[in-house]
Design an enzyme around this catalytic site. Structure first.
Site, PDB file in Angstrom:
ATOM      1  N   GLU A 206       0.777  -1.245   0.000  1.00  0.00           N
ATOM      2  CA  GLU A 206       0.000   0.000   0.000  1.00  0.00           C
ATOM      3  C   GLU A 206       0.810   1.297   0.000  1.00  0.00           C
ATOM      4  O   GLU A 206       0.859   2.014   0.994  1.00  0.00           O
ATOM      5  CB  GLU A 206      -0.976   0.016   1.188  1.00  0.00           C
ATOM      6  CG  GLU A 206      -2.025  -1.070   1.114  1.00  0.00           C
ATOM      7  CD  GLU A 206      -3.202  -0.817   2.051  1.00  0.00           C
ATOM      8  OE1 GLU A 206      -3.168   0.168   2.806  1.00  0.00           O
ATOM      9  OE2 GLU A 206      -4.158  -1.608   2.010  1.00  0.00           O
ATOM     10  N   GLU A 394      -5.637  -8.224   0.246  1.00  0.00           N
ATOM     11  CA  GLU A 394      -6.383  -7.939   1.474  1.00  0.00           C
ATOM     12  C   GLU A 394      -7.827  -7.645   1.115  1.00  0.00           C
ATOM     13  O   GLU A 394      -8.104  -6.968   0.119  1.00  0.00           O
ATOM     14  CB  GLU A 394      -5.843  -6.691   2.209  1.00  0.00           C
ATOM     15  CG  GLU A 394      -4.551  -6.896   2.945  1.00  0.00           C
ATOM     16  CD  GLU A 394      -4.087  -5.641   3.681  1.00  0.00           C
ATOM     17  OE1 GLU A 394      -4.928  -4.796   4.072  1.00  0.00           O
ATOM     18  OE2 GLU A 394      -2.860  -5.513   3.860  1.00  0.00           O
TER      19      GLU A 394
HETATM   20  C1  FCB Z   1      -4.890  -1.835   5.172  1.00  0.00           C
HETATM   21  C2  FCB Z   1      -3.557  -2.204   5.768  1.00  0.00           C
HETATM   22  C3  FCB Z   1      -3.630  -3.259   6.820  1.00  0.00           C
HETATM   23  C4  FCB Z   1      -4.830  -3.083   7.720  1.00  0.00           C
HETATM   24  C5  FCB Z   1      -6.087  -2.914   6.900  1.00  0.00           C
HETATM   25  C6  FCB Z   1      -7.340  -2.761   7.716  1.00  0.00           C
HETATM   26  O1  FCB Z   1      -4.831  -0.551   4.666  1.00  0.00           O
HETATM   27  O2  FCB Z   1      -2.681  -2.665   4.757  1.00  0.00           O
HETATM   28  O3  FCB Z   1      -2.430  -3.249   7.513  1.00  0.00           O
HETATM   29  O4  FCB Z   1      -4.642  -2.068   8.601  1.00  0.00           O
HETATM   30  O5  FCB Z   1      -5.959  -1.800   6.069  1.00  0.00           O
END
Ligand code: FCB
Length: 488
Positions: A206, A394
């Protein structure tokens, strides 16, 4: 008597449960039989789909002063009064550093086939560069071996925001080109040490979060609010660090190692699925991700990005761009929430449609619920840039998560969120978009950055006093999905 909305829902609910309201069971079976075959098959994911879960070092490990780990920007930031909710830090968190074996058993019970974890750079090189620390490396060796012993494939992220503090102090962290070089060295070293067993590496997690929140808005470590020119240069160094790391990993890793990234690109969803709004969403995807994903994929900053940043545009060479766009084996995208766009007559060809006040979100106010994001994200990456191997690195959500009298968290809201998002992911795979796996964020509740321990994202509830992990209803749901390889 006046009926409230709640009363009405109650009556409807009761009627639906009453035997008389249901058709005879034979009738239901007939109806099911009459469904077209395709629909009976609905919800299936491709064979060998890699179901997984994810965590990150500073969010779960704790043990911040053990075995030679150096301080990171997140240690400093979280220990600075007022920076995190309730002054929370990752000093102990879920103590994964000591409890990783127990946590691997949680994964095994879920049936996940993969685990995405991150490596704390400062456990390996306490000050970011210099002599490697064998004890730090040993932890990741033990973790990887434990995963493999349990038939879980390790997917390692090399940078999930815990920059060695020494690099921040010495050279302003990612403001400096030297940090990109140091990151490449560390990445090559890790690939050399782990690629006999770890077959997939993610460079950076990210850009869109740690650079923007840490160096522009200042609400994440290192807490800076840089002026535009310095800030855009920081963005550039981050993508450069990624590209140089790709090259270093390729040079040092065993043959067959696969390399990608995990980016929270802005997921542009057409307000309505028509050709003109879809085209607007494609244009928006390229422009709104210009500084990260687009330059990585295309090897150039878009004209519009350079024109808008003008004198504050990053300084770069053709060689930088070549490194930044080093070919990847796969693309990982972190997807939580959509950005709706529509076609309009402007020169750039799209307009962003802000979420109305009433738009539903999870307990984190930023986490707007838009399940279609899980369809459009991979579709864009495949159609715009031709990605042939895509992972959802994610996806998940925060909820209020209060254990019931029996100790279980009945997180029906999280189950609703996941079911709906996965439905759209399934649509993507059914249309042939090459999504190979999905990592649910997160295996367990953990340190949620500036939100501390208030927003829980786990499939397992963590009692931070006792470190007891208890599967939530969503863990049962996910286990079913994995077992069936289909929506449950
Ligand atoms: C993302 C992050 C992760 C976590 C989620 C909820 O942005 O990569 O570490 O905090 O959000």
């Amino acid at each position: 008597m006046k009926f409230s909305r709640r009363d009405f829902a109650k009556i409807v609910g009761t009627a639906a449960l009453g035997a008389t309201a249901l058709p005879a069971s034979g009738a239901i079976e007939n109806e099911i039989e009459q469904l077209p075959a395709q629909q009976n098959n609905a919800g299936k994911f491709p064979k060998n789909f890699l179901w997984g879960s994810a965590t990150a070092s500073y969010q779960v490990e704790g043990a911040v002063n053990e075995d030679g780990r150096g301080a990171t920007v997140w240690d400093t930031f979280s220990h600075t009064p007022g920076k995190t909710v309730d002054g929370a830090t990752g000093d102990v968190s879920t103590d994964h550093y000591h409890r990783y074996k127990e946590d691997v058993q949680l994964m095994k019970a879920l049936g996940v086939k993969t685990y995405r974890f991150s490596i704390a750079w400062s456990r390996i090189f306490a000050e970011g560069t210099g002599q490697p620390n064998a004890k730090g490396l040993d932890f990741y060796n033990r973790l990887v071996d434990e995963l493999l012993k349990n038939d879980i494939q390790p997917f390692a992220t090399l940078y999930h925001w815990d920059l060695p503090q020494a690099l921040q102090d010495k050279q302003g962290g990612w403001e400096s080109r030297d940090t990109a070089l140091a990151f490449a060295d560390y990445s090559g070293y890790m690939a050399e040490k782990l690629s006999d067993r770890v077959k997939h590496f993610f460079t950076i997690n990210e850009f869109g979060a740690f650079v923007e929140l840490g160096y522009r808005i200042g609400i994440h470590a290192p807490g800076l609010k840089l002026p535009p020119a310095r800030f855009n240069q920081t963005r550039h160094h981050a993508v450069l660090g990624h590209g140089l790391a790709v090259q270093a990993i390729r040079a040092k890793a065993k043959a067959g190692t696969r390399i990608g990234l995990a980016e929270n690109m802005t997921i542009c969803v057409p307000v309505i699925e028509t050709p003109e709004h879809t085209e607007a969403a494609v244009k928006a995807t390229r422009e709104l991700n210009a500084q990260y994903m687009t330059v990585i994929q295309e090897g150039k900053y878009t004209d519009l990005y350079l024109a808008t940043t003008k004198a504050d545009a990053p300084k770069f060479t053709a060689e930088d761009l070549k490194a930044i766009s080093s070919p990847l084996d796969f693309v990982g995208i972190n997807i939580y929430t959509p950005l709706y766009v529509r076609a309009d007559g402007s020169e750039r060809g799209f307009a962003v449609v802000p979420h109305p006040k009433s738009f539903p979100h999870m307990i984190s106010p930023w986490l707007f619920v838009g399940p279609e994001a899980l369809y459009w994200g991979p579709r864009h990456v495949n159609k715009i840039w031709g990605a042939k191997e895509i992972y959802i690195t994610e996806n998940g959500c925060s909820s209020s998560d209060i254990p019931a009298a029996d100790g279980i968290v009945y997180d029906t809201d999280r189950v609703m969120y996941l079911r709906n998002y996965l439905m759209h992911l399934q649509r993507a795979t059914a249309e042939g978009i090459p999504v190979k796996g999905y990592f649910l964020w997160s295996l367990m509740d953990n340190f949620e950055w500036a939100d501390g321990y208030t927003n829980r994202f786990g499939l397992h509830y963590v009692d931070y006093k006792t470190q007891k992990r208890t599967p939530k209803l969503s863990a049962q749901f996910y286990k079913e999905v994995i077992a069936r390889n289909a929506l449950a």
